[in-house]
Scaffold this motif. Structure first.
Motif, PDB file in Angstrom:
ATOM      1  N   PRO A 275       0.828  -1.214   0.000  1.00 37.62           N
ATOM      2  CA  PRO A 275       0.000   0.000   0.000  1.00 37.62           C
ATOM      3  C   PRO A 275       0.857   1.256   0.000  1.00 37.62           C
ATOM      4  O   PRO A 275       2.025   1.236   0.411  1.00 37.62           O
ATOM      5  CB  PRO A 275      -0.804  -0.132   1.295  1.00 37.62           C
ATOM      6  N   ALA A 276       0.270   2.359  -0.452  1.00 32.09           N
ATOM      7  CA  ALA A 276       0.981   3.636  -0.459  1.00 32.09           C
ATOM      8  C   ALA A 276       0.970   4.279   0.919  1.00 32.09           C
ATOM      9  O   ALA A 276       1.876   5.035   1.269  1.00 32.09           O
ATOM     10  CB  ALA A 276       0.353   4.583  -1.481  1.00 32.09           C
ATOM     11  N   GLN A 277      -0.056   3.979   1.721  1.00 34.22           N
ATOM     12  CA  GLN A 277      -0.147   4.570   3.049  1.00 34.22           C
ATOM     13  C   GLN A 277      -1.079   3.743   3.925  1.00 34.22           C
ATOM     14  O   GLN A 277      -1.881   2.945   3.432  1.00 34.22           O
ATOM     15  CB  GLN A 277      -0.662   6.010   2.970  1.00 34.22           C
ATOM     16  N   LEU A 278      -0.940   3.938   5.228  1.00 38.69           N
ATOM     17  CA  LEU A 278      -1.822   3.333   6.219  1.00 38.69           C
ATOM     18  C   LEU A 278      -2.387   4.451   7.082  1.00 38.69           C
ATOM     19  O   LEU A 278      -1.685   5.414   7.391  1.00 38.69           O
ATOM     20  CB  LEU A 278      -1.062   2.348   7.115  1.00 38.69           C
ATOM     21  N   LYS A 279      -3.639   4.315   7.495  1.00 31.06           N
ATOM     22  CA  LYS A 279      -4.238   5.297   8.394  1.00 31.06           C
ATOM     23  C   LYS A 279      -4.678   4.586   9.664  1.00 31.06           C
ATOM     24  O   LYS A 279      -5.458   3.636   9.610  1.00 31.06           O
ATOM     25  CB  LYS A 279      -5.437   5.987   7.742  1.00 31.06           C
ATOM     26  N   ILE A 280      -4.167   5.043  10.801  1.00 33.25           N
ATOM     27  CA  ILE A 280      -4.473   4.438  12.092  1.00 33.25           C
ATOM     28  C   ILE A 280      -5.249   5.446  12.930  1.00 33.25           C
ATOM     29  O   ILE A 280      -4.835   6.597  13.062  1.00 33.25           O
ATOM     30  CB  ILE A 280      -3.182   4.028  12.824  1.00 33.25           C
ATOM     31  N   THR A 281      -6.372   5.025  13.477  1.00 31.68           N
ATOM     32  CA  THR A 281      -7.207   5.893  14.303  1.00 31.68           C
ATOM     33  C   THR A 281      -7.320   5.317  15.706  1.00 31.68           C
ATOM     34  O   THR A 281      -7.646   4.142  15.867  1.00 31.68           O
ATOM     35  CB  THR A 281      -8.622   6.037  13.702  1.00 31.68           C
ATOM     36  N   ARG A 282      -7.030   6.145  16.708  1.00 28.40           N
ATOM     37  CA  ARG A 282      -7.223   5.776  18.108  1.00 28.40           C
ATOM     38  C   ARG A 282      -8.080   6.858  18.758  1.00 28.40           C
ATOM     39  O   ARG A 282      -7.953   8.039  18.442  1.00 28.40           O
ATOM     40  CB  ARG A 282      -5.876   5.685  18.840  1.00 28.40           C
ATOM     41  N   SER A 283      -8.943   6.463  19.686  1.00 30.35           N
ATOM     42  CA  SER A 283      -9.794   7.443  20.352  1.00 30.35           C
ATOM     43  C   SER A 283     -10.110   6.993  21.774  1.00 30.35           C
ATOM     44  O   SER A 283     -10.114   5.797  22.073  1.00 30.35           O
ATOM     45  CB  SER A 283     -11.097   7.659  19.570  1.00 30.35           C
ATOM     46  N   ASN A 284     -10.356   7.967  22.636  1.00 33.85           N
ATOM     47  CA  ASN A 284     -10.781   7.723  24.011  1.00 33.85           C
ATOM     48  C   ASN A 284     -12.182   8.278  24.212  1.00 33.85           C
ATOM     49  O   ASN A 284     -12.632   9.163  23.473  1.00 33.85           O
ATOM     50  CB  ASN A 284      -9.830   8.394  25.010  1.00 33.85           C
ATOM     51  N   THR A 285     -12.876   7.775  25.225  1.00 37.46           N
ATOM     52  CA  THR A 285     -14.208   8.264  25.562  1.00 37.46           C
ATOM     53  C   THR A 285     -14.155   9.016  26.887  1.00 37.46           C
ATOM     54  O   THR A 285     -13.593   8.523  27.871  1.00 37.46           O
ATOM     55  CB  THR A 285     -15.214   7.104  25.677  1.00 37.46           C
ATOM     56  N   TRP A 286     -14.716  10.221  26.883  1.00 37.38           N
ATOM     57  CA  TRP A 286     -14.799  11.050  28.079  1.00 37.38           C
ATOM     58  C   TRP A 286     -16.264  11.404  28.315  1.00 37.38           C
ATOM     59  O   TRP A 286     -17.025  11.601  27.371  1.00 37.38           O
ATOM     60  CB  TRP A 286     -13.985  12.332  27.910  1.00 37.38           C
ATOM     61  N   ALA A 287     -16.665  11.484  29.565  1.00 33.29           N
ATOM     62  CA  ALA A 287     -18.054  11.797  29.896  1.00 33.29           C
ATOM     63  C   ALA A 287     -18.090  12.913  30.934  1.00 33.29           C
ATOM     64  O   ALA A 287     -17.170  13.072  31.738  1.00 33.29           O
ATOM     65  CB  ALA A 287     -18.773  10.564  30.430  1.00 33.29           C
ATOM     66  N   GLY A 288     -19.169  13.670  30.898  1.00 34.01           N
ATOM     67  CA  GLY A 288     -19.343  14.744  31.873  1.00 34.01           C
ATOM     68  C   GLY A 288     -20.810  15.118  31.978  1.00 34.01           C
ATOM     69  O   GLY A 288     -21.536  15.073  30.984  1.00 34.01           O
ATOM     70  N   ALA A 289     -21.234  15.456  33.163  1.00 35.34           N
ATOM     71  CA  ALA A 289     -22.630  15.840  33.384  1.00 35.34           C
ATOM     72  C   ALA A 289     -22.709  17.338  33.647  1.00 35.34           C
ATOM     73  O   ALA A 289     -21.987  17.868  34.500  1.00 35.34           O
ATOM     74  CB  ALA A 289     -23.217  15.065  34.560  1.00 35.34           C
ATOM     75  N   ALA A 290     -23.561  18.012  32.887  1.00 35.61           N
ATOM     76  CA  ALA A 290     -23.734  19.453  33.076  1.00 35.61           C
ATOM     77  C   ALA A 290     -24.457  19.728  34.388  1.00 35.61           C
ATOM     78  O   ALA A 290     -25.425  19.042  34.744  1.00 35.61           O
ATOM     79  CB  ALA A 290     -24.526  20.025  31.903  1.00 35.61           C
ATOM     80  N   LEU A 291     -23.970  20.722  35.136  1.00 39.74           N
ATOM     81  CA  LEU A 291     -24.582  21.104  36.407  1.00 39.74           C
ATOM     82  C   LEU A 291     -25.144  22.517  36.295  1.00 39.74           C
ATOM     83  O   LEU A 291     -24.513  23.397  35.700  1.00 39.74           O
ATOM     84  CB  LEU A 291     -23.550  21.046  37.536  1.00 39.74           C
ATOM     85  N   PRO A 292     -26.333  22.752  36.854  1.00 46.94           N
ATOM     86  CA  PRO A 292     -26.933  24.095  36.787  1.00 46.94           C
ATOM     87  C   PRO A 292     -26.019  25.145  37.409  1.00 46.94           C
ATOM     88  O   PRO A 292     -25.433  24.929  38.474  1.00 46.94           O
ATOM     89  CB  PRO A 292     -28.230  23.939  37.587  1.00 46.94           C
ATOM     90  N   GLY A 293     -25.876  26.257  36.728  1.00 47.21           N
ATOM     91  CA  GLY A 293     -25.096  27.363  37.266  1.00 47.21           C
ATOM     92  C   GLY A 293     -23.602  27.222  37.086  1.00 47.21           C
ATOM     93  O   GLY A 293     -22.839  28.075  37.559  1.00 47.21           O
ATOM     94  N   ARG A 294     -23.133  26.168  36.403  1.00 44.56           N
ATOM     95  CA  ARG A 294     -21.702  25.990  36.196  1.00 44.56           C
ATOM     96  C   ARG A 294     -21.378  26.102  34.713  1.00 44.56           C
ATOM     97  O   ARG A 294     -22.220  25.872  33.856  1.00 44.56           O
ATOM     98  CB  ARG A 294     -21.241  24.635  36.729  1.00 44.56           C
ATOM     99  N   GLY A 295     -20.164  26.471  34.427  1.00 47.32           N
ATOM    100  CA  GLY A 295     -19.742  26.656  33.046  1.00 47.32           C
ATOM    101  C   GLY A 295     -19.309  25.351  32.407  1.00 47.32           C
ATOM    102  O   GLY A 295     -20.092  24.406  32.291  1.00 47.32           O
ATOM    103  N   VAL A 296     -18.042  25.287  32.026  1.00 42.91           N
ATOM    104  CA  VAL A 296     -17.522  24.110  31.331  1.00 42.91           C
ATOM    105  C   VAL A 296     -17.594  22.886  32.232  1.00 42.91           C
ATOM    106  O   VAL A 296     -17.199  22.922  33.401  1.00 42.91           O
ATOM    107  CB  VAL A 296     -16.068  24.351  30.885  1.00 42.91           C
ATOM    108  N   THR A 297     -18.116  21.804  31.680  1.00 43.09           N
ATOM    109  CA  THR A 297     -18.243  20.558  32.433  1.00 43.09           C
ATOM    110  C   THR A 297     -16.889  19.888  32.577  1.00 43.09           C
ATOM    111  O   THR A 297     -16.128  19.791  31.616  1.00 43.09           O
ATOM    112  CB  THR A 297     -19.205  19.598  31.713  1.00 43.09           C
TER     113      THR A 297
END
Length: 224
Positions: A29-51
């Motif tokens: 092949p001329a090239q290979l493409k490798i993908t890795r990913s992680n999962t992150w979770a967060g719950a929005a809280l009333p009155g708070r900005g970035v989770t």
């Protein structure tokens, strides 16, 4: 003066199934493409900005590779080569841990190898096969295949790779002129028109008969 090191010979890529069977790639092949990913979770809280995020785990890695097949030199059916890979998507009731009576069957896992590069154990999640050239009787002689391999189990694959393995070493480039063909370019640089497949593989050319004037081709250096 120390002796010059002999450059390593080009190695063919191949798939290996879990029973040890090897399925060679006709062209690297001329090239290979490798993908890795992680999962992150967060719950929005009333009155708070970035989770604030919480790490929940890693996802399976994905390897994407495009393969090229051509049997115009022998005139044989190219599907004899592509079909071997297509068959790896079929369930195999003889594999360890399978039980047809419990409807617990699966296709085999595979590993992609190319020189010093060895992928994680993976299943073929997706396959695109396109036949691009046929004989006068309708026999397919050329094809491209896109593979998506999804990681099957935990692995430390894709560490540091030896940069001298696998792909042929670039030597020079060539600007395609109107009316030129790969076999003529091969004869110009190698003195051998039959080496056009090396040019096709190095430049990921699916249709050697449709060169675009003005495009640049890598001319790999032949191993001594």
């Amino acid at each position: 003066m120390p002796a010059a090191q002999t450059p390593p010979s080009s190695q063919k890529a191949f798939l290996e199934t879990e029973d040890g069977t090897t399925v060679p790639c006709l062209f690297n092949p001329a090239q290979l493409k490798i993908t890795r990913s992680n999962t992150w979770a967060g719950a929005a809280l009333p009155g708070r900005g970035v989770t604030r995020l919480r790490y929940t785990g890693a996802n399976s890695g994905v390897l994407r590779v495009d393969l090229f097949f051509d049997t115009t030199d022998t005139g044989t059916d190219v599907s004899a080569h592509t079909g071997t890979i297509v068959d790896l998507m079929e369930v195999d009731p003889t594999l360890p841990g399978t039980d047809e009576t419990k409807h617990s069957v699966r296709p085999p896992y595979v590993t992609f190898h190319w020189g010093d590069l060895h992928s994680f154990k993976a299943v073929i999640e997706h396959l695109d096969l396109t036949f691009t050239y046929f004989s006068s009787t309708g026999m397919p002689l050329r094809a491209t295949m896109g593979l998506v391999l999804r990681q099957y189990e935990e692995s430390q694959a894709f560490g540091r790779q030896n940069p001298t393995s696998g792909t042929p070493r670039p030597h020079r480039v060539h600007r395609v002129q109107a009316g030129e063909t790969l076999d003529r370019i091969s004869a110009q640089y190698y003195g051998d028109a039959t080496r056009w497949r090396l040019l096709a593989s190095a430049n990921a050319i699916a249709d050697p008969l449709a060169l675009r004037p003005g495009s640049m081709l890598t001319i790999p250096k032949l191993d001594s």
